[in-house]
Design an enzyme around this catalytic site. Structure first.
Site, short mmCIF file in Angstrom:
data_model
loop_
_atom_site.label_atom_id
_atom_site.label_comp_id
_atom_site.label_asym_id
_atom_site.label_seq_id
_atom_site.Cartn_x
_atom_site.Cartn_y
_atom_site.Cartn_z
N ARG A 162 -56.98 4.56 -30.52
CA ARG A 162 -56.05 5.64 -30.21
C ARG A 162 -56.85 6.80 -29.63
O ARG A 162 -58.03 6.99 -29.94
CB ARG A 162 -55.32 6.11 -31.47
N LYS A 186 -54.73 6.29 -38.95
CA LYS A 186 -53.53 6.96 -39.46
C LYS A 186 -53.43 6.81 -40.97
O LYS A 186 -53.66 5.73 -41.51
CB LYS A 186 -52.27 6.39 -38.81
N HIS A 251 -53.05 5.85 -23.90
CA HIS A 251 -52.26 4.92 -24.71
C HIS A 251 -51.91 3.66 -23.92
O HIS A 251 -51.79 2.57 -24.50
CB HIS A 251 -50.99 5.60 -25.20
N ARG A 254 -54.68 1.34 -24.32
CA ARG A 254 -54.57 0.69 -25.63
C ARG A 254 -53.56 -0.46 -25.57
O ARG A 254 -53.80 -1.55 -26.11
CB ARG A 254 -54.17 1.72 -26.68
N HIS A 277 -51.93 -1.21 -37.17
CA HIS A 277 -50.48 -1.10 -37.39
C HIS A 277 -50.16 -1.44 -38.84
O HIS A 277 -50.58 -2.48 -39.35
CB HIS A 277 -49.73 -2.06 -36.48
N TYR A 286 -45.76 -6.31 -28.34
CA TYR A 286 -46.64 -6.73 -27.25
C TYR A 286 -46.38 -8.16 -26.80
O TYR A 286 -46.85 -8.56 -25.73
CB TYR A 286 -48.10 -6.58 -27.66
#
Length: 312
Positions: A162, A186, A251, A254, A277, A286
């Site tokens: 990220r 995150k 992004h 990514r 994730h 994806y």
């Protein structure tokens, strides 16, 4: 001051609501490890709801929430879903805490939301980006801004970082003899990120120009390179490579990392881990880009196709 108390909860919210919202945000920080952006979004949605309700939010009943939701009619489905989700989680917290005996949130709408497909790049686009960097370095291999750009792009596309994770990497986060990076992403969760030989070589070439007393791998002023500046660098490189700048961002690189790994046969669970994730449903978005490969796979490998070929 906790992470949840970075800003004042809506000025129009009642005292009871302000206290309840702060307790809720503190819970998200302590138990769920919520990121600062997540906390800010919850604070904003809850404060606006509190201000819109005459009797306050914490004690609102189903009828009041229904009227509140009626005021969202002009909003996009995704915005309604986000607001309703924040309120449902807030009321579940109040019930669990014993602050109220019932949960009125079933009165809130549950709009069907369609997740937007991520923008990505083709293999040819990525090749053009790296060709543009190679041309720069061939002209003068010691221009530090080009060395920095090479390291940034290698890590964005080669490891799927990220933007916020990339710009804030510590100076010594990447070791020349270690093909992975332990990253805190995150919610403070750690994950293992693979590093290609190319990425490690690019980082080593750039780090040689970063003073040993600097805290960050990509320093700028007294702190690190900003996400805005990274965005500008990526778009400038895209224009140089003949790619429309509005098609690209950190992004998007990514996304390209994830998309191209899946096209190459990567396992979805492994990709989920690499991207950090929490929910595999986020990673599954994806798989849309692999549709061409799947069609080709069916046409080439399906047993009925073999049977038809033998019959011909």
């Amino acid at each position: 001051m906790t992470a949840a108390r970075g800003r004042t909860t809506g000025a129009g919210a009642s005292g009871e609501d302000r206290q309840a919202i702060e307790r809720f945000l503190e819970m998200l920080t302590a138990q769920a490890g919520a990121a600062a952006n997540t906390l800010a979004a919850y604070r904003r949605d809850l404060a606006l709801a509190s201000e819109a309700l005459d009797g306050g939010l914490a004690q609102a009943d189903a009828a009041a929430l229904g009227r509140l939701a009626d005021g969202w009619s002009a909003l996009a489905s995704a915005s309604v879903a986000r607001k309703a989700s924040a309120l449902r989680r807030f009321f579940a917290f109040l019930v669990e805490e014993g602050a109220r005996p019932d949960d009125p949130s079933p009165a809130l709408p549950r709009p069907a939301t369609r997740r937007a497909l991520p923008r990505t790049l083709s293999h040819a686009d990525v090749d053009r980006l790296f060709a543009a960097i190679a041309e720069r370095l061939a002209r003068d291999p010691v221009i530090t801004t080009d060395l920095r750009l090479a390291a940034l792009i290698e890590l964005l596309y080669g490891s799927g970082l990220r933007a916020s994770e990339l710009v804030s990497l510590p100076r010594n986060a990447i070791h020349p003899d270690r093909p992975f990076l332990i990253l805190r992403g995150k919610g403070g969760k750690e994950r293992l990120v693979p590093l290609s030989d190319r990425a490690r070589a690019a980082v080593a070439a750039w780090r040689a120009h970063v003073a040993s007393d600097r805290a960050f791998l990509f320093p700028s002023g007294t702190t690190h390179l900003s996400r805005v500046r990274l965005f500008q660098l990526v778009r400038a490189l895209a224009a140089e490579a003949g790619i429309p700048p509005d098609r690209i961002s950190p992004h998007v690189l990514r996304h390209a990392f994830a998309t191209h790994l899946l096209e190459g046969g990567a396992d979805l669970r492994a990709l989920q881990t690499m991207l950090g994730h929490a929910d595999i449903a986020t990673t599954e978005i994806y798989t849309h880009v692999d549709s061409r490969r799947l069609v080709e796979l069916v046409n080439e490998r399906h047993p009925l196709v073999d049977a038809l070929r033998h019959r011909d």
